[in-house]
Scaffold this motif. Structure first.
Motif, PDB file in Angstrom:
ATOM      1  N   GLN A  64     -13.373 -53.823 -51.083  1.00 16.33           N
ATOM      2  CA  GLN A  64     -13.541 -54.192 -52.485  1.00 16.33           C
ATOM      3  C   GLN A  64     -12.348 -55.003 -52.986  1.00 16.33           C
ATOM      4  O   GLN A  64     -12.506 -55.941 -53.754  1.00 16.33           O
ATOM      5  N   LYS A  65     -11.155 -54.640 -52.526  1.00 14.72           N
ATOM      6  CA  LYS A  65      -9.949 -55.346 -52.946  1.00 14.72           C
ATOM      7  C   LYS A  65      -9.873 -56.759 -52.391  1.00 14.72           C
ATOM      8  O   LYS A  65      -9.358 -57.656 -53.035  1.00 14.72           O
ATOM      9  N   VAL A  66     -10.359 -56.948 -51.162  1.00 12.45           N
ATOM     10  CA  VAL A  66     -10.185 -58.248 -50.514  1.00 12.45           C
ATOM     11  C   VAL A  66     -11.421 -59.136 -50.559  1.00 12.45           C
ATOM     12  O   VAL A  66     -11.345 -60.288 -50.165  1.00 12.45           O
ATOM     13  N   THR A  67     -12.545 -58.626 -51.032  1.00 11.51           N
ATOM     14  CA  THR A  67     -13.750 -59.452 -51.124  1.00 11.51           C
ATOM     15  C   THR A  67     -13.641 -60.366 -52.329  1.00 11.51           C
ATOM     16  O   THR A  67     -13.479 -59.899 -53.460  1.00 11.51           O
ATOM     17  N   PRO A  68     -13.724 -61.675 -52.100  1.00 10.90           N
ATOM     18  CA  PRO A  68     -13.621 -62.611 -53.229  1.00 10.90           C
ATOM     19  C   PRO A  68     -14.844 -62.492 -54.152  1.00 10.90           C
ATOM     20  O   PRO A  68     -15.947 -62.227 -53.696  1.00 10.90           O
ATOM     21  N   VAL A  69     -14.594 -62.649 -55.401  1.00  9.09           N
ATOM     22  CA  VAL A  69     -15.667 -62.616 -56.388  1.00  9.09           C
ATOM     23  C   VAL A  69     -16.231 -64.022 -56.497  1.00  9.09           C
ATOM     24  O   VAL A  69     -15.507 -64.978 -56.728  1.00  9.09           O
ATOM     25  N   THR A  70     -17.534 -64.133 -56.331  1.00  9.99           N
ATOM     26  CA  THR A  70     -18.184 -65.435 -56.425  1.00  9.99           C
ATOM     27  C   THR A  70     -18.624 -65.645 -57.868  1.00  9.99           C
ATOM     28  O   THR A  70     -19.356 -64.829 -58.418  1.00  9.99           O
ATOM     29  N   PRO A  71     -18.168 -66.730 -58.487  1.00  9.27           N
ATOM     30  CA  PRO A  71     -18.567 -66.989 -59.866  1.00  9.27           C
ATOM     31  C   PRO A  71     -20.072 -67.259 -59.952  1.00  9.27           C
ATOM     32  O   PRO A  71     -20.669 -67.811 -59.032  1.00  9.27           O
ATOM     33  N   ALA A  72     -20.647 -66.852 -61.042  1.00  8.37           N
ATOM     34  CA  ALA A  72     -22.075 -67.087 -61.279  1.00  8.37           C
ATOM     35  C   ALA A  72     -22.339 -68.582 -61.424  1.00  8.37           C
ATOM     36  O   ALA A  72     -21.534 -69.305 -61.982  1.00  8.37           O
ATOM     37  N   THR A  73     -23.455 -69.015 -60.899  1.00 10.32           N
ATOM     38  CA  THR A  73     -23.816 -70.419 -61.029  1.00 10.32           C
ATOM     39  C   THR A  73     -24.620 -70.615 -62.308  1.00 10.32           C
ATOM     40  O   THR A  73     -25.534 -69.852 -62.576  1.00 10.32           O
ATOM     41  N   PRO A  74     -24.255 -71.641 -63.082  1.00 12.28           N
ATOM     42  CA  PRO A  74     -24.992 -71.869 -64.341  1.00 12.28           C
ATOM     43  C   PRO A  74     -26.378 -72.352 -64.124  1.00 12.28           C
ATOM     44  O   PRO A  74     -26.827 -72.849 -63.205  1.00 12.28           O
TER      45      PRO A  74
END
Length: 77
Positions: free
Chosen positions: A67-77
Motif C-alpha cells: 500500500q505504501k509503495v503502490t503509486p496512485v493513478t490519477p483519475a482520467t477526466p
C-alpha cells in the motif's frame, strides 16, 4: 527505507533460534508495519538456505508495504 527483520522463535538445540516470521520495518524502527513490536536485537538477517522464507513472511506487513509503495493513478477526466 524499509527492511526485513526476523521474529525469532525459542532457542532450539545448539542455541539456534529459528525465524518464525519476517516482518517489514521502517529502518531504525522497533515496530513492524503490522504493529508487532520487535526487539532491536532481532537483527536484519539474510534468509538461510534451510528456511523456507517465502512461507514465513508476515502477510499483514507485506500488504501494508504494498500500500505504501503502490503509486496512485490519477483519475482520467
Amino acid at each position: 527505507m524499509h527492511e526485513m527483520r526476523a521474529e525469532h522463535g525459542p532457542a532450539a538445540a545448539g542455541d539456534h533460534r529459528p525465524v518464525d516470521f519476517w516482518h517489514v520495518v521502517a529502518s531504525g524502527a522497533d515496530v513492524a508495519l503490522c504493529g508487532r513490536e520487535l526487539h532491536r536485537d532481532a537483527a536484519v538477517q539474510p534468509v538461510q538456505d534451510d528456511e523456507p522464507a517465502a512461507e514465513q513472511y508476515c502477510e499483514p506487513c507485506l500488504a501494508a508495504f504494498r500500500q505504501k509503495v503502490t503509486p496512485v493513478t490519477p483519475a482520467t477526466p
